[in-house]
Motif scaffolding. Structure first.
Motif, mmCIF file in Angstrom:
data_model
loop_
_atom_site.group_PDB
_atom_site.id
_atom_site.type_symbol
_atom_site.label_atom_id
_atom_site.label_comp_id
_atom_site.label_asym_id
_atom_site.label_seq_id
_atom_site.Cartn_x
_atom_site.Cartn_y
_atom_site.Cartn_z
ATOM 1 N N LEU A 1 -8.675 9.954 -0.159
ATOM 2 C CA LEU A 1 -8.681 10.600 1.155
ATOM 3 C C LEU A 1 -9.103 12.061 1.055
ATOM 4 O O LEU A 1 -9.778 12.582 1.936
ATOM 5 N N THR B 1 0.850 -1.188 0.000
ATOM 6 C CA THR B 1 0.000 0.000 0.000
ATOM 7 C C THR B 1 0.883 1.234 0.000
ATOM 8 O O THR B 1 2.014 1.202 0.485
ATOM 9 N N ASP C 1 -8.391 4.346 -2.334
ATOM 10 C CA ASP C 1 -9.225 5.029 -1.343
ATOM 11 C C ASP C 1 -8.898 6.513 -1.427
ATOM 12 O O ASP C 1 -7.780 6.927 -1.141
ATOM 13 N N GLU D 1 -5.354 13.182 -2.904
ATOM 14 C CA GLU D 1 -4.579 12.344 -1.989
ATOM 15 C C GLU D 1 -5.275 10.995 -1.883
ATOM 16 O O GLU D 1 -6.470 10.923 -1.585
ATOM 17 N N VAL D 2 -4.542 9.914 -2.128
ATOM 18 C CA VAL D 2 -5.146 8.584 -2.170
ATOM 19 C C VAL D 2 -4.257 7.579 -1.451
ATOM 20 O O VAL D 2 -3.061 7.806 -1.253
ATOM 21 N N THR D 3 -4.854 6.475 -1.048
ATOM 22 C CA THR D 3 -4.120 5.290 -0.600
ATOM 23 C C THR D 3 -4.463 4.170 -1.564
ATOM 24 O O THR D 3 -5.640 3.901 -1.813
ATOM 25 N N THR E 1 0.417 5.734 0.256
ATOM 26 C CA THR E 1 -0.399 6.943 0.313
ATOM 27 C C THR E 1 0.375 8.087 -0.321
ATOM 28 O O THR E 1 1.552 8.300 -0.017
ATOM 29 N N GLY E 2 -0.260 8.805 -1.205
ATOM 30 C CA GLY E 2 0.410 9.916 -1.870
ATOM 31 C C GLY E 2 -0.561 10.707 -2.721
ATOM 32 O O GLY E 2 -1.783 10.513 -2.661
ATOM 33 N N ASP E 3 0.003 11.622 -3.513
ATOM 34 C CA ASP E 3 -0.796 12.479 -4.379
ATOM 35 C C ASP E 3 -0.793 11.935 -5.799
ATOM 36 O O ASP E 3 0.237 11.475 -6.307
ATOM 37 N N SER F 1 4.461 9.729 -3.125
ATOM 38 C CA SER F 1 4.270 9.965 -1.695
ATOM 39 C C SER F 1 5.074 11.179 -1.258
ATOM 40 O O SER F 1 5.895 11.717 -2.002
ATOM 41 N N THR G 1 -3.660 0.057 -3.066
ATOM 42 C CA THR G 1 -3.055 -1.265 -2.906
ATOM 43 C C THR G 1 -2.728 -1.772 -4.306
ATOM 44 O O THR G 1 -3.523 -1.600 -5.243
#
Length: 683
Positions: free
Chosen positions: A305, A234, A303, A289-291, A236-238, A256, A293
């Motif tokens: 955010l 996983t 996802d 901004e998303v996470t 998380t970043g832009d 990220s 997988t």
């Protein structure tokens, strides 16, 4: 909310130095068409950084290394580089500051965040926005100046610098300091014959070299590549680049905060969620901004955010009605409340159409399940509902076998089984109850009834009483008589941040586009609902128990909260009811309007307009009693009246022709005073 999608297509310029060849096969099927062999490693490096992602055509990716690069792509790329290196910090204030300018120039949504950064950082000026709008190819000097000015935000510029290129005389004097800064940092130089060719268009292979070098220097790691992400997991970043692939597929590149980049795709079955609700791949946008997988380049879930353009979650199926006003409806789906904006919706309850005003009044008396239908702008244009307990209301008709009642503007007919009947505490028969209907009507009253049923769903008990007709919810027939009705029915709503209460005589709100005072005609008796606290019935209660308390004000500051107030106004814009609640300060700011944006609807008959606000906070309804309309830069402004009816005609005509209509509003305490409107033909 609809979005425009575009694969971010980037390029490069000639540079001193080289990078090692990549140890893996290129994702681009046309990589061998690079204009020189040394560019291949840079193109692949730019792709691995999430900066260059090419075109997806017929299932294959193309970098098209000899194609020219536009100004928009150049600005987007320098924004991506600086953001990935942690050098971008654009506030909501700055976004709002430039949004009007960008909209006026018809700058595409996908490049607006980059353009905002470039304008705020002084990398470009507003006069250069025409190049972003018309898709002009960027020449080498212009690209060098944009990159050089971005570099100048980190290093000082030598304004006395000179260049040693053989064609230096062809380079503008204003560009020299920035091109010299790039040369000093081994980012951009001339060819092997020492020519710069400032007026030549830059191609994508050249841009890849320039971009990788710029990223390495800005990130403080010249000669090395970015952080390498694991092959699965996983992150998380832009979002740097994205493209929806059909209804359920998505191509995505994210970076990220640490610089780690991942590019992944799934052509058919990626799961996308926002705020715990499933949405579509088309709801993912650049800058979100998303996470994610992923595994071995395959994207499995996203996802969201934080969404740059915002997402309206349109729920399927029926939900429980929480509240409804002239402009909004709140519905509870499985314990979560969602708010939607209305655009003069059709309302149908149990198969019968009723007016929105009737539904508003009835919603305070009855419980409903509703299903909503949305238009292309995510506004509700149809409400189909069911009254969950229509067993009480106004008596319409009765005989020995049946009874008809009006519950929320809809008539319901029930069979009876010799019911016990009580009218104002006295036992009566069916004939007495029937006669009471006419008697009540003569006295401007009605018969209110509550029904009870036996096991066969037949009415076996009726409790009735005379009631004041003025207390009954509005009916469709009443709507035609609004102008003659002296009752203080709610016609308008105003919401904002509470700023002051002055001796119970007036209340001051920050509405985003300005701060306004509203008179309180009933002074301390004005009805006030504060977060459902039973101790607060009037504004005097709220002022004495809360607002005038220093501890209460200190708590607001410490908790970064505000008091969010909704005023319910009558036809004369007098306050008749007030609701208030505590709200996070940032959330409240997102609820405010700037008072300008793109016009989406004009309802002359109901005296309001709807705009998609320029601050990115969504759509707002503005009430316009008698505004002065100014048609800006329009050749046919004399064809339209300068009132709301003329505005409706103007909008209908230009909207039908595919134009965007941008409005700027001026206000007084009673709503919109002046509407300035511009019509733009999209590129």
């Amino acid at each position: 909310m609809k979005k425009k999608w575009m694969t971010l297509v980037l390029a490069a310029t000639m540079v001193v130095g080289s990078v090692p060849a990549t140890a893996y096969a290129s994702k681009f099927v046309d990589i061998d068409t690079a204009p020189w062999e040394g560019a291949i490693a840079y193109i692949d490096e730019a792709q691995s950084l999430g900066l260059m992602n090419g075109y997806l055509e017929n299932g294959s990716y193309y970098c098209k290394p000899t194609n020219s690069v536009t100004y928009s792509e150049t600005v987007q790329l320098i924004y991506s580089i600086m953001k990935a290196a942690g050098e971008v910090n654009i506030t909501s204030t700055e976004t709002t500051k430039w949004s009007q300018v960008l909209s006026a120039y018809n700058i595409d949504d996908w490049v607006q965040p980059a353009a905002t950064y470039a304008l705020e950082a002084g990398i470009i000026s507003s006069t250069e926005l025409t190049y972003l709008r018309d898709g002009s190819a960027a020449d080498r000097e212009a690209v060098g100046v944009i990159y050089g000015k971005a570099m100048a935000t980190l290093e000082s510029v030598n304004t006395a610098a000179t260049l040693g290129y053989n064609d230096a005389a062809s380079i503008s004097s204003a560009a020299v300091p920035y091109l010299a800064l790039l040369y000093t940092n081994s980012i951009m130089a001339g060819d092997t014959e020492n020519y710069f060719y400032p007026n030549n268009n830059i191609n994508r292979a050249e841009m890849a070299v320039l971009s990788v070098r710029m990223y390495d220097v800005v990130a403080g790691s010249a000669g090395s590549s970015s952080s390498t992400a694991a092959t699965s997991g996983t992150l998380t970043g832009d979002v740097v680049t994205c493209m929806a692939l059909g209804d359920a597929g998505l191509y995505l590149a994210i970076t990220s905060s640490s610089g780690t980049s991942v590019t992944a795709t799934n052509a058919s079955s990626v799961s996308v969620t926002y705020d715990g609700t499933s949405v579509t791949p088309a709801d993912v946008g650049v800058g979100d901004e998303v996470t994610i997988t992923y595994a071995n380049g395959v994207l499995y879930s996203v996802d969201i955010l934080e969404s740059v353009l915002g997402i309206t979650v349109s729920m399927d199926g029926a939900g429980e009605l929480v509240s409804v006003t002239s402009s909004k409806i709140v519905v509870d789906y499985d314990g979560d409340e969602y708010t939607y904006y209305l655009d003069d919706p059709l309302v149908e309850i149990d198969g019968e159409e009723i007016s929105l005003s009737t539904f508003k009044s009835a919603a305070s008396i009855y419980e409903y399940e509703v299903e909503l239908t949305f238009d292309s702008s995510d506004y509700v244009y149809e409400i189909i509902g069911t009254n969950l307990d229509p067993t009480y209301g106004m008596l319409v008709d009765v005989d020995d076998d049946e009874i008809v009642i009006d519950a929320g503007g809809v008539e319901y007919e029930y069979d009876m089984d010799d019911p016990d009947i009580e009218l104002d505490g006295d036992d009566v028969d069916v004939d007495d109850l029937y006669d009471a209907i006419d008697e009540a009507d003569d006295d401007d009253e009605y018969i209110y009834v509550e029904l009870s049923f036996n096991s066969d769903d037949e009415v076996d008990e009726i409790i009735a009483e005379y009631a004041d007709l003025d207390d009954l919810y509005s009916s469709d027939d009443d709507d035609d008589d609004d102008d003659d009705d002296d009752d203080a029915d709610t016609e308008y709503e105003v919401s904002g941040i509470l700023k002051d209460i002055d001796d119970y005589d007036s209340i001051e709100l920050d509405l985003g586009y300005g701060t306004y005072d509203y008179d309180l005609p009933d002074e301390e008796d004005t009805e006030f609902d504060y977060s459902n606290k039973s101790s607060v019935d009037t504004i005097e209660d709220f002022f004495d128990d809360y607002w005038d308390d220093d501890d209460f004000q200190d708590d607001l500051d410490d908790d970064e909260e505000v008091v969010w107030v909704t005023l319910y106004l009558d036809d004369d814009f007098e306050v008749i009811y007030i609701e208030a609640e505590l709200m996070d300060e940032d959330d409240a700011e997102e609820e405010l309007s700037s008072g300008e944006g793109y016009l989406t609807s004009v309802k002359e008959s109901k005296e309001y307009i709807i705009i998609d606000d320029d601050n990115g906070n969504g759509k707002f309804t503005f009430y316009c009693d008698d505004p002065d309309v100014e048609y800006e830069d329009s050749d046919d402004e004399d064809d339209y009246d300068d009132d709301l009816e003329g505005l409706e005609d103007f909008f209908d005509d230009y909207d039908d022709d595919g134009y965007d209509c941008y409005v700027e509003l001026e206000f007084d305490d009673y709503g919109v005073l002046v509407i300035g409107i511009y019509a733009y033909e999209p590129d």
